[in-house]
Design a protein around this motif. Sequence first.
Motif, PDB file in Angstrom:
ATOM      1  N   ARG A 325       0.978  -1.176   0.064  1.00  0.00           N
ATOM      2  CA  ARG A 325      -0.064  -0.040   0.070  1.00  0.00           C
ATOM      3  C   ARG A 325       1.017   1.274   0.069  1.00  0.00           C
ATOM      4  NH1 ARG A 325      -3.469   0.060   4.918  1.00  0.00           N
ATOM      5  NH2 ARG A 325      -1.979   1.474   5.667  1.00  0.00           N
ATOM      6  N   LEU A 328       1.967   1.888  -3.574  1.00  0.00           N
ATOM      7  CA  LEU A 328       0.996   2.125  -4.538  1.00  0.00           C
ATOM      8  C   LEU A 328       0.787   3.731  -4.286  1.00  0.00           C
ATOM      9  CD1 LEU A 328      -1.085  -0.907  -4.760  1.00  0.00           C
ATOM     10  CD2 LEU A 328       0.346   0.154  -6.232  1.00  0.00           C
ATOM     11  N   ASN A 331       3.394   6.101  -5.472  1.00  0.00           N
ATOM     12  CA  ASN A 331       3.273   6.413  -6.799  1.00  0.00           C
ATOM     13  C   ASN A 331       2.099   7.140  -7.194  1.00  0.00           C
ATOM     14  OD1 ASN A 331       1.498   5.019  -9.385  1.00  0.00           O
ATOM     15  ND2 ASN A 331       3.812   5.246  -9.794  1.00  0.00           N
ATOM     16  N   LEU A 332       1.083   7.028  -6.435  1.00  0.00           N
ATOM     17  CA  LEU A 332      -0.241   7.770  -6.765  1.00  0.00           C
ATOM     18  C   LEU A 332       0.121   9.192  -6.557  1.00  0.00           C
ATOM     19  CD1 LEU A 332      -3.102   7.117  -7.447  1.00  0.00           C
ATOM     20  CD2 LEU A 332      -3.798   7.535  -4.970  1.00  0.00           C
ATOM     21  N   GLN A 379      -0.261   2.984 -11.710  1.00  0.00           N
ATOM     22  CA  GLN A 379      -0.465   2.065 -10.797  1.00  0.00           C
ATOM     23  C   GLN A 379       0.070   0.723 -11.210  1.00  0.00           C
ATOM     24  OE1 GLN A 379      -2.132   2.494  -7.262  1.00  0.00           O
ATOM     25  NE2 GLN A 379      -0.844   4.277  -7.782  1.00  0.00           N
ATOM     26  N   CYS A 380      -0.352   0.374 -12.469  1.00  0.00           N
ATOM     27  CA  CYS A 380      -0.012  -1.072 -13.169  1.00  0.00           C
ATOM     28  C   CYS A 380       1.354  -1.209 -13.076  1.00  0.00           C
ATOM     29  CB  CYS A 380      -0.678  -0.977 -14.530  1.00  0.00           C
ATOM     30  SG  CYS A 380      -2.387  -1.313 -14.586  1.00  0.00           S
ATOM     31  N   ILE A 383       2.868  -2.113  -9.733  1.00  0.00           N
ATOM     32  CA  ILE A 383       2.417  -3.300  -8.707  1.00  0.00           C
ATOM     33  C   ILE A 383       3.612  -4.183  -8.704  1.00  0.00           C
ATOM     34  CG2 ILE A 383       1.091  -5.299  -9.202  1.00  0.00           C
ATOM     35  CD1 ILE A 383      -1.184  -3.510  -9.607  1.00  0.00           C
TER      36      ILE A 383
END
Lengths: 401, 443
Positions: A325, A328, A331-332, A379-380, A383
Amino acid sequence: MKDFSVILKSLWRSKASPLLLILQIALTFTIFVNAVYMVMQKHEKVTAPSGLNETQVFSLFINLQETGEARVAEFEQVLRDIKDLDSVENAIPVTSVPLSGYGRSADIGYGPADEDKLTSSGYYGSNYDSKDTLDLKLVAGQWFERSDVTHSFFGAKSGGKILVSKALAQTLHPDNWRDVLGKTLYVQGDPQQVIGVVDNLKAVWSFWRLFDHAVLSPVFEIKDKVGLMVRAKPGTLDKAMLDVKEALLMTPGRQIDKLKPFSQTREESYRADVAELQTLQLVLVGLLILTMLAIFGQARFAILKRRKQIGTRRALGANQLQILRYYLLENLIVTLTGVVIGMVCAVLVNTQLVSYFGLTPVPADYLLVGALAILLAGQCAVIQPAWQAARVSPALATRSV
Amino acid sequence: MLSYYFKLAWLSLRKTPLLSVLMVGTIALGIAAAMVTYTVSYMMTKDPLPAKSDRIFTVQLSSWGPQQPYKVVDGREEIPAMISYRDALNLKTAAKAQQETAIGLFKSMSRAEQQDRRDAQMRMIRTIHNDFFAMFDVPFLYGSAWSEQDDSAGNQVVVITKALNDELFDGVNSVGRHIVLGESLLQIVGVMDDWFPIPRFYYLSSQAYHDPHALFVPLQYQINQEIFSRGDVTWACWQDIEDVAFSDFITSDCIWLFYWVELESAKDRADYMDFINVYVDEQKSAGRFARENLSRLFTIDEYLRWADVLSNENDMAVWLAFAFLLACLLNCMSLMMTKFYGKGSEIGLRRAVGASRQDIGWQFLCEAFLIGILGGVLGLVFAQFGLQLIQQIFTYLNDSIMQMDLRIMLMTLVLSVVASVLFGLWPIYRATRIQPSSQLKSL
């Protein structure tokens, strides 16, 4: 959400690479949104209906060998001969073929003088059968009478009747395009009475700003070289083209030029646009792949650098999901910052494009969908590295302390 | 030592396959994009006739009427690129150049003699003097150009392209057979071999990237037959010529022919220009050429620039593509950073057992070099696909502007290696700075 401030702090401490990434995302977003919008507009343009029956109609040009009034008779005989063919439904004379790139424009206004000119329009002269042959749709007023049809050696005579395309009517009367009915319109300086409005008829140049403007007059022209449009019976287009050619070449000295189905005329007309469209799409795909690679590389780098840190966190009780989390979310944040900057840039670039090239502004939903697409791509891309990070064993931290 | 480093580099690339593929792929993508646009731009702007480009000229005359200039561009009077038949005839008769040809065009129904009337097709017919073939180094597959005598008499002879010969005669030697133009029979005297001058410089600029027309006949044939395709070719008049007879049309000042001359050497340009000026003065005293004398000679390059064939639009695409390459390289740089960072412990170990910073630098330089080579090769493959794709998109343009020659292929590889080494320098520098002690601890 307690990760949030931690992430911000850690990003702040090593600014260089996230900053680069943010810039790249902003740049990608700027280009992406504008290019996608251009692609959509181009796509709309090349797929827009031409207003004609595109599957059954073909066109050709022939020479007329007689002179004077005998030439009129020769042309009418040719038309009769073609209409008599089994595979042909109907045939008309045309001054030019829509979308073909060769034809005429006329000044349009409510007075004869130059300063009365309001706009311009494509001009076609044909005869009574043009409605059936081309499948034109009359949306207001009425069609010509058979007795309205005349011929000339060039252009329409004064005081005739004309039909206009709906787009032209809308330009002349933005509030209520039906007002154009019954008005006396000056077409290239000659007064003509508007008796009807055709739903959709294009000029000959697909790149023209006033491509949708067209005037149709019941006056066909008798020159040494004349155009014809022919409608084949359903499913017999190829046969009809051969039949017409064969019938016409019975006459010695007859020349046939640009014999092609309307679908081909259309394709050739949009060829440059389609090429541009496909090139733009290629560029878009390349750009998107590149950005995803960049996000992937950067995320991997950031995680490799912090293996020990992750090990420590794991040793202190963070579970794999929390680590996942964390990355992610990181990155967000980076992508979102890039997208926000990109949005501002995209709007700025777009306003420049609008003022320089007369493009329409990008609608807000393009910005939103574009932002979502980039966020999702980010997001891809993250991962896999994030998952690897989550699997860092806590032992790693303890070993090296 | 270097071979050992390359071995190490290869092993290191194989150890992290995903990262290696990404690095090579990123470089390849950028290289391909850059080279595809560069190829197209290079091929579109290269010299179509390198051996003669400084001694072949097109003649432009100030023959326009007194009322108004032919055209005004940026406030200056422009003269037309074409000349009248009358002037072409005068220049040809004067024969001041080594070789010279007028170039015209008409449109006619055409078919092979054995074909049915129904199979006739409308084609553009190029009308020229026989010097055309020698001047522009046109290769012949069968037969040859027509004779001087054919030229002056306007005999019914024709030279066809290889493509048309394949279409009409299945590629066999068709010299001596016949083509039907309109209602008359023309004997084939020559079949051209593949010949695609790019840009097609010798006529109007608007179709500079299209293939040459399929049929070539003597200009005098067109004059004899009194054919002029008003609606299908480019021409202009300052006099009113509505409904004039053909004989009046060709003696008028209407322009519809290009005129090209080949001089012995580039030095003769001034002499030939003097001849043109004298000619213009003669015509002035005969009551023609009422405007100021702006007549001139253009080399191929000068003509193409003047006609905006060599525009800056291509340059922009190339700049954009190289910007894309730069973005790819920056990406690759950050990937290399990751890669070398991940090898921190290995570096520490090597440093601890005696490798110097230079040694580490060389080792990674070899790795960057290898990545560059692989990226270049993959980039070449991508670029071929890209060019194929472009060929499909731009089917109406000549294929040969979308093909790489050996020079460009080599350039691709060199560019790829140089770029990856250059953009590897910073990550390599960072790698050599790694302290052995800090890394050894974690082993």
